[in-house]
Write an enzyme that holds these catalytic residues in place. Structure first.
Site, short mmCIF file in Angstrom:
data_model
loop_
_atom_site.label_atom_id
_atom_site.label_comp_id
_atom_site.label_asym_id
_atom_site.label_seq_id
_atom_site.Cartn_x
_atom_site.Cartn_y
_atom_site.Cartn_z
CG ASP A 1 -2.82 -1.82 4.35
OD1 ASP A 1 -3.23 -2.91 4.13
OD2 ASP A 1 -2.82 -0.74 3.59
CG ASP B 1 -1.62 -7.20 3.17
OD1 ASP B 1 -1.99 -8.01 2.19
OD2 ASP B 1 -1.97 -6.09 3.22
CG ASP C 1 -0.39 -2.48 -0.61
OD1 ASP C 1 -0.42 -3.40 -1.22
OD2 ASP C 1 -0.26 -2.28 0.65
#
Lengths: 283, 901
Positions: free
Chosen positions: B627, B631, B334
Site C-alpha cells: 500500500d 512498496d 501484508d
C-alpha cells in the site's frame, strides 16, 4: 591483503574532483605506505586559486585520516594527457584515480575526456569515478559489480576491490545474460532457467574467489544472474533493487577498441546512474 | 567497515559544511551552476524522446502480429496482381486485427507512466534555500548538493539533507518506511548507516512539526526516494505466464503454417503451376493454419474475466494479470488491513506481575495514564490519531472516562520515537504529577526500577531479574496469543522540576529512569472472519502464503497460526525478522523458505523486494500486496502486484496490476479462482478453435496433391475464424469455474497452452473428423452433380458453389458438437445445461443460422461464393454434430477408464 601499490589522483580542481578525492583518501588508507600523489596539470580550465583551495582541503582531510598526500602542480606540456602520462609511470602497481565528469562541450561523462584516454591507453591501472552522492564521502558501503562473464573471472577487478573493501559492507555480483529483445520475449521457461543457472554458476565461482581474497575483511558477498535485453538498464535496476551505493564496472578487454567507449552504453550508464559509478581498467 | 566516522550522517555537525563543500552562508551562484551541470536537476524525469515510439514498435514484434501483417501484405499483393477476388477485403481484415492487437498492448504499457506522475507529487515546487547569505525561495529542481535549506512545518523535503540545526523538527517518513509515526530529527552525528540515521531528512517525506536547517547531499534520482522512483519506472514486468504460453503457441503455429505454406509454394513451382495460384495456395494454407480470431478472443475473455473479478472487489488494471493471478504459487501478504481488520481494539489490560486482568477502576486509571502518552484528537463521533492511541481513547470512553478532562491535565507530551519505540507524557493525576511512558516492553525494560503488584493490594516489587523475567513472561504470553502488547510505566515527577524547558530530549532523558511498570495493554486487531477459510482454500489449491509484517515476531506467528499460514505446532523460530533477513544472502533466504519459513516480522517495505527475488529464484509465480510508496518497486517486481484500494497510496495503486477494492485477502483468493477459470476457459476455446483448423487445411492438401477442386476458399475460412467461431469461443470464455478448479495445484509452467495432447486432439482427431465428413459431403454433392475425378470446375459453376456451400455448412454445424464437448474435459458437456451459458446458446444459434444461410441465403451465397443443396444433404451435415460429439464422448469415456485403471 596488502599489495605494493602507488596511487595517483588526477585532480582537475572541479567539484567532482573534490568528491573523487574522498575515494582516493579511503583507498590510500588501504595501501602499505598510506599515501597518494595528487597531480594537477595547470591547464587553466579552473582558476589556480580555486585549485589551491581544493588541494589544501584534500591535504587537510587526508591528514585527519593519517594519509600523506604528495601534491604536485605540473605545467602543461603540449596537452593534459601527455603531461599526465609523463608524470605517472607505467606499470601494473600504479593506479590512477580520475573523475568522470561532464566536460564543457557537453559530450558526455567519459567520451572525449582525459579519463577515457587514460582508460584506453592502458599504461597503468585506471579508476574513473562519477560521484553523484557526495554524502557518502567515499564510503559506499554497498557495492555492485556487474560482470560480463569473462573467463579470467575477477582477477582484473580484485586489486580495486581490495583497496575499496574496508569501506564496503556488502558486494553484489551481477551477471547479466544478454539476449536480443525478440529472444527475451519468446524464451521458454526451461531455456531461461538454463541460462540463469549457467550465469549463477559463474557468479558462485566469483563469490568464492572474492571470499578467498577478502577473508580478512568482514564482507557479505551476494550474487544474481538475470536475463535482459538491455544490459545497461538492467544494471541500474538491479543496483537500485539491492540498494547499491556504487557500481564498479570493468572496461571489458574484448570490446574495448573505441566501440566500447564511444558507444552509448557507458555514457548512458554514467548519465543515468542512481549511485556513484566507477569504471576500472587494469593494465 | 572501519569504525571511523564515515558517511555524512556519521560526521559531527560542525564538519558537515567542509565535507559537502559548502558554508553557512550557502553556495555561490557559480557553484550552483557547476553542480547542476555535473549532478543534473533535482527531479525524477528521464528524457527519453523515443520511449513512446519504441514501445509502439515493440508491439509489432509480436509473432502473431508479424504473421498477420505478412498475410495482409500477401493479400494486398495478390489483389494487385489479380483484382476482383476479394483479396483486398481479406487484407484489410487481417491488418485491422493486427493493428487492434498492437494498439491494445501499447495503451496498456503507456498507462504505466502514471506511477511517475503520482511520485512527482511528493516533491515540493519551491524550497527555501540559503545562497550567498540570503534566504530565497528557489524551484526545487534547482537544488544541488551543498545547498543549505530551511525546513518548516508542512514542507515537503526536496532532497536528502543532513540536518545541522533543529527546533523540534519532526518528519513523517511514511513514503520511504511505511511507518506513519513521525520521527524526531537530530543534528548530532549518529553512528548508523546513512539510510537509517535520524539526522537525515529524506526527499519525498514531510515535515510534521518544528523547524530545521540542513545541507543537501543528494538530489533527484540519487536520493533514497529517487531510487524508489527509478525502480517504479525502470522495472519491466516479466512476461506473464499467459504471454509466454501464447507466444509459444504462436511460434508453433507460425512454424507449422509457414513451413506448410512454403512447402506447397515450392511444390507448386516444381509441378509448374502459375505463380499467382501458388501464392494463393501459400496464403490459403497460412490463413487456414492461423487461428486469426484466437488472439482477439483471448483479449475478450480476459476482459470479461476482469469484469467478473471487479464484482469480487478485485479491480484489474492490466488484462494479463487476470490469468497471472490464476497462476500464482505464492501470495506475499501484508497483515494489517489485509488479513486483519485494521481496527485496533483493547482486549485486555493486565497486571504485569500475575498477568491477570485488572479491575475496572484500576484499568481506567491505567488508561488515563496511557492517554497522557497518546496523541488523539476528538472529531465527530470518533478520534483521530495513531490507531493504537485511538484504541486507548475509545476504551477509556467506553469505561466512562472523560478524554477532555485528562487532556487538560497533560502538562507535556513526548511524541512516539520510532527508534526508541516509545512515547511519553507528563500529567497531573490525582494530585500527583506523573511522567508516563508507553511503548514496547523491550524499550521500557532497561528504565524500570520496580514492577507494580496489583494482586494482594497496591504496591510494587523491585525490578529484580526474577520480577522482570516474570513480567516478560506475561508479555510473551499475550503476544503469543496474537495480541500486540504495549507496556505502560510511570514515575512521579520530582517536585520543583521544571517541565516546560525547551530541551525536550534533555527533559525526557532526565526523567527516563526509575520507572514503575504499571501494566500491559493487550491490543487486538481482529482477523477478518473470511480469511481462515480463504487460507484453507489456498492450501487446497497448492498456493503458499507468506506473511510480511512490521509487527513483533510472536504477534506475527500467532496470527499466522490462527489463520493457518503455518501449522499450530510450528515454533516461533519459523519466523524471520527484518534484521535476520538483512544478513541473509538470496541463496540463504531461498534455503530458509524451502525449509518452511513463511512469516517475516519486523520487516521494512524495502525488504519485500528481497523476498520477491528469492521466491522468483525458486521459479515461483509471486503475487505481492502493498500500500505504501516504498512498496511500489516490489509491486512492480512481483509477477502480480496487488495494491490496496482503501489504504493504498496513489503510487502503489499505479504500480500494481491489480487493486483490491476492499483490502481483503479473501478477495485475492476469489480472484485466483477466477484467474484459474479464465485459463481453463482459454484452453477450452483454444482447443475449440484449433479443431476447425483441421477441415480448413485438409482441402488445400487434397487440392495440391490430387486433381480435385478446392473445397474451401480463403474468404470461407475467414468467415469461420473471424466470424462464426468468435461468439462460441467467447461463450467458452464465460464458463463458470469447475468445482475442482481450486482443488488442483497451480499448473506446471513448463507445460504450455499448446500441448502435444491438445494438438493431437484438435488436428488429428476432431479436426480430421470434421474435415473428412465435410469433404465427404463436398464430393458427394460434386459426384451426384456429375463431376468426375480429375476434371476441372470453373469457380462460378453452381455445382462447385453448392459443394463448397455444404462443406462450409457442415464444418459450422460440426463445430456445435465440438463446442458442447469442450465444456467439460471428462464429462459430456451436455450436463452443464445449454441454457446456463447464454453466449454458448447464442453461439449455437449463430452456427445453425449461418450453416443455413451459407446454403440458402442469396446474399451469403454471393459473399461466400456458395450455392444451395437439397435439404436432405443439408440434414446429412447435421449428422456431423452427432458424429463429432459422440466420437469425443467415447474418447472421454475411454480416457476416463484408462486413467481410473
Amino acid at each position: 591483503m596488502k599489495i605494493e601499490k602507488n596511487l595517483f589522483l588526477a585532480y582537475d580542481g572541479s567539484i567532482n574532483g573534490d568528491w573523487v578525492s574522498r575515494y582516493a583518501i579511503r583507498m590510500a588508507a588501504n595501501i602499505p605506505d598510506k599515501s597518494f600523489t595528487l597531480l594537477h596539470i595547470r591547464d587553466k580550465l579552473v582558476p589556480l586559486e580555486k585549485v589551491r583551495d581544493g588541494v589544501e582541503a584534500i591535504e587537510a582531510e587526508s591528514r585527519t585520516h593519517g594519509i600523506e598526500v604528495k601534491s604536485r602542480f605540473v605545467d602543461l606540456s603540449r596537452d593534459v594527457i601527455r603531461t599526465l602520462l609523463h608524470e605517472i609511470p607505467p606499470g601494473k602497481n600504479n593506479y590512477c584515480i580520475c573523475g568522470a565528469r561532464i566536460i564543457p562541450r557537453g559530450k558526455g561523462f567519459l567520451s572525449g575526456t582525459i579519463s577515457e584516454q587514460l582508460l584506453r591507453l592502458k599504461r597503468f591501472n585506471v579508476l574513473a569515478i562519477r560521484v553523484v552522492n557526495p554524502g557518502l564521502l567515499g564510503c559506499p558501503g554497498d557495492l555492485m559489480f556487474p560482470l560480463a562473464g569473462h573467463p579470467r573471472g575477477f582477477k582484473a577487478a580484485m586489486p580495486f576491490l581490495l583497496m575499496l573493501a574496508p569501506n564496503i559492507r556488502r558486494i553484489h555480483i551481477l551477471r547479466v545474460m544478454g539476449l536480443n529483445p525478440f529472444r527475451r520475449r519468446y524464451i521458454s521457461i526451461g531455456a531461461a532457467r538454463t541460462l540463469v543457472d549457467h550465469g549463477m554458476s559463474y557468479v558462485s565461482e566469483i563469490i568464492e574467489e572474492i571470499e578467498r581474497n577478502t577473508a580478512e575483511t568482514p564482507l557479505q558477498v551476494d550474487g544474481a544472474a538475470v536475463l535482459a535485453d538491455n544490459w545497461a538498464n538492467e544494471i541500474l535496476v538491479q543496483a537500485n533493487k539491492v540498494h547499491a551505493r556504487m557500481i564498479l564496472l570493468g572496461a571489458t578487454e574484448r570490446a574495448l577498441p573505441s566501440r566500447f567507449f564511444y558507444g552509448n552504453r557507458i555514457e548512458w550508464l554514467l548519465s543515468r546512474t542512481p549511485c556513484d559509478f566507477a569504471i576500472y581498467r587494469k593494465t | 567497515m572501519n569504525n571511523k566516522p564515515l558517511q555524512i550522517s556519521q560526521q559531527p555537525r560542525e564538519r558537515v559544511f567542509t565535507y559537502l563543500h559548502s558554508r553557512p552562508e550557502g553556495l555561490f551562484a557559480e557553484e550552483v551552476v557547476e553542480r547542476l551541470s555535473h549532478i543534473g536537476h533535482n527531479s525524477f524525469e528521464v528524457t527519453d524522446r523515443w520511449k513512446t515510439l519504441r514501445s509502439l514498435a515493440r508491439q509489432f514484434t509480436n509473432f502473431f502480429t508479424i504473421l498477420l501483417l505478412v498475410s495482409a501484405a500477401i493479400c494486398f499483393a495478390a489483389h494487385r496482381i489479380n483484382p476482383g477476388e476479394g483479396m483486398i477485403v481479406l487484407g484489410w481484415a487481417l491488418l485491422g486485427v493486427a493493428l487492434l492487437n498492437a494498439l491494445f498492448s501499447f495503451i496498456q504499457e503507456y498507462r504505466a507512466e502514471k506511477a511517475m506522475e503520482a511520485l512527482r507529487k511528493f516533491l515540493p515546487q519551491l524550497v527555501e534555500v540559503r545562497r550567498m547569505g540570503r534566504d530565497d525561495k528557489v524551484p526545487a529542481e534547482l537544488v544541488v548538493p551543498g545547498d543549505v535549506i530551511v525546513l518548516s512545518e508542512g514542507d515537503k523535503i526536496p532532497a536528502d539533507t543532513r540536518i545541522i540545526e533543529t527546533e523540534g523538527l519532526m518528519v513523517n517518513n511514511a513514503p520511504l518506511t511505511g511507518e506513519s509515526t513521525p520521527i524526531r530529527l537530530v543534528s548530532e552525528q549518529v553512528d548508523k548507516p546513512l539510510e537509517e540515521s535520524e539526522n537525515i531528512a529524506f526527499a519525498g517525506c514531510t515535515v510534521v512539526r518544528g523547524i530545521g536547517r540542513g545541507v543537501v547531499f543528494a538530489t533527484g534520482f540519487f536520493t533514497e526516494f529517487g531510487k524508489v522512483a527509478h525502480l517504479s519506472q525502470a522495472i519491466e514486468r516479466t512476461s506473464s505466464p499467459l504471454e509466454k504460453e501464447t507466444s509459444h503457441m504462436v511460434r508453433v503455429l507460425t512454424v507449422i503454417s509457414c513451413s506448410m505454406g512454403f512447402g506447397f509454394f515450392i511444390y507448386g513451382v516444381v509441378v509448374g503451376r502459375p505463380l499467382w495460384v501458388n501464392l494463393v495456395f501459400m496464403m490459403g494454407i497460412i490463413v487456414a493454419n492461423v487461428p486469426e480470431g484466437l488472439l482477439p478472443t483471448f483479449t475478450l475473455s480476459l476482459a470479461m474475466g476482469s469484469l467478473r473479478m471487479a464484482r469480487k472487489n478485485v479491480l484489474v488494471k492490466e488484462l494479463n494479470a487476470v490469468e497471472s493471478l490464476g497462476a500464482v504459487h505464492v501470495i506475499c501478504s501484508d497483515k494489517t488491513g489485509t488479513l486483519t481488520m485494521n481496527q485496533l481494539t483493547i482486549s485486555t489490560v493486565v497486571d504485569p506481575g500475575s498477568g491477570s486482568a485488572l479491575e475496572k477502576a484500576h484499568e481506567r486509571e491505567l488508561l488515563a495514564m496511557a492517554l497522557a502518552a497518546s496523541e488523539v484528537r476528538p472529531a465527530e463521533e470518533r478520534f483521530l490519531g495513531d490507531p493504537l492511541d485511538v484504541a486507548v481513547a475509545r476504551r477509556f470512553v467506553e469505561m466512562g472516562g472523560d478524554i477532555a478532562a485528562i487532556q487538560n491535565e497533560v502538562v507535556r507530551h513526548f511524541a512516539f520515537d520510532v527508534e526508541k519505540r516509545r512515547s511519553g507524557g507528563i500529567v497531573d493525576l490525582s494530585a500527583d504529577r506523573l511522567f508516563v511512558v508507553k511503548g514496547a516492553f523491550e524499550a521500557i525494560q532497561p528504565m524500570l526500577n520496580s514492577v507494580a503488584v496489583v494482586e494482594g493490594g497496591k504496591g510494587s516489587a523491585p525490578a529484580s531479574v526474577d520480577t522482570l523475567a516474570g513480567a516478560e513472561r506475561v508479555m510473551r504470553k499475550f503476544a503469543a496469543s496474537g495480541l500486540r502488547v504495549i507496556a505502560l510505566a510511570y514515575r512521579p515527577v520530582p517536585e520543583g522540576m521544571p517541565t516546560e524547558m525547551d530541551d525536550e530530549a534533555g527533559l525526557q532523558e532526565e526523567l527516563e529512569h526509575d520507572l514503575v511498570l504499571a501494566g500491559f495493554i493487550g491490543i487486538e486487531d481482529p482477523i477478518r472472519p473470511e480469511v481462515p477459510g480463504a487460507v484453507a482454500k489456498c492450501r487446497t489449491a497448492g498456493i503458499d502464503i507468506v506473511l510480511i509484517t512490521g509487527d513483533h515476531p510472536e504477534t506475527a506467528m500467532a496470527v499466522a497460526r490462527k489463520i493457518g499460514i503455518v501449522p499450530v505446532s510450528s515454533e516461533d523460530d519459523a519466523c524471520l525478522t527484518g534484521d535476520q533477513l538483512k544478513m541473509l544472502k538470496i541463496s540463504g533466504l531461498v534455503n530458509k523458505m524451502e525449509q518452511g519459513t513463511r512469516v517475516f516480522a519486523r520487516t521494512t517495505p524495502k525488504q519485500k523486494m528481497k523476498i520477491v527475488t528469492a521466491l522468483q529464484a525458486m521459479d515461483k509465480v509471486v503475487a505481492m500486496t502493498g500500500d505504501g510508496v516504498n512498496d511500489a518497486p516490489a509491486l512492480k517486481a512481483a509477477d502480480v502486484g496487488i495494491a490496496m484500494g482503501k489504504q493504498g497510496t496513489d503510487v502503489a495503486r499505479e504500480s500494481a496490476q491489480i487493486i483490491l477494492l476492499d483490502d481483503n485477502f479473501a478477495s485475492i483468493v476469489a480472484g485466483i479462482e477466477e484467474g484459474r477459470t479464465v485459463f481453463e476457459n482459454i484452453r477450452k476455446f483454444t482447443n475449440y478453435v484449433l479443431v476447425s483448423n483441421g477441415p480448413e487445411i485438409l482441402p488445400y492438401l487434397l487440392y495440391v496433391l490430387l486433381p480435385v477442386p478446392l473445397a474451401l476458399n480463403v474468404i470461407q475460412i475467414l468467415s469461420i475464424d473471424l466470424g462464426t467461431d468468435i461468439i462460441p469461443s467467447m461463450g467458452l470464455g464465460q464458463e463458470k469455474p469447475d468445482p475442482e478448479v481450486m482443488g488442483r495445484p497451480p499448473r506446471d509452467r513448463t507445460q504450455g497452452l499448446l500441448t502435444p495432447a491438445l494438438i493431437t486432439h484438435s488436428y488429428l482427431f476432431l479436426g480430421l473428423l470434421e474435415g473428412l465428413w465435410s469433404l465427404f459431403l463436398f464430393f458427394y454433392v460434386l459426384i451426384s452433380g456429375g463431376w468426375q475425378f480429375g476434371t476441372d470446375l470453373p469457380g462460378d459453376s453452381p455445382l462447385y458453389r453448392s459443394a463448397m456451400g455444404i462443406a462450409l455448412s457442415t464444418i459450422l454445424l460440426m463445430q456445435i458438437g465440438n463446442l458442447v464437448g469442450r465444456r467439460y474435459e471428462r464429462r459430456s458437456g451436455l450436463d452443464r445445461g445449454l441454457f446456463a451459458n447464454k453466449l454458448i446458446l447464442l453461439g449455437i444459434i449463430i452456427q445453425v443460422v449461418f450453416s443455413w444461410a451459407t446454403l440458402y441465403s442469396p446474399l451469403m451465397n454471393r459473399i461466400l461464393q456458395t450455392g444451395p443443396v437439397p435439404v436432405e444433404i443439408y440434414l446429412m451435415g447435421w449428422l456431423g454434430i452427432i458424429l463429432i460429439f459422440g466420437a469425443d464422448y467415447l474418447r472421454k469415456k475411454v480416457a476416463g477408464r484408462l486413467a481410473a485403471n
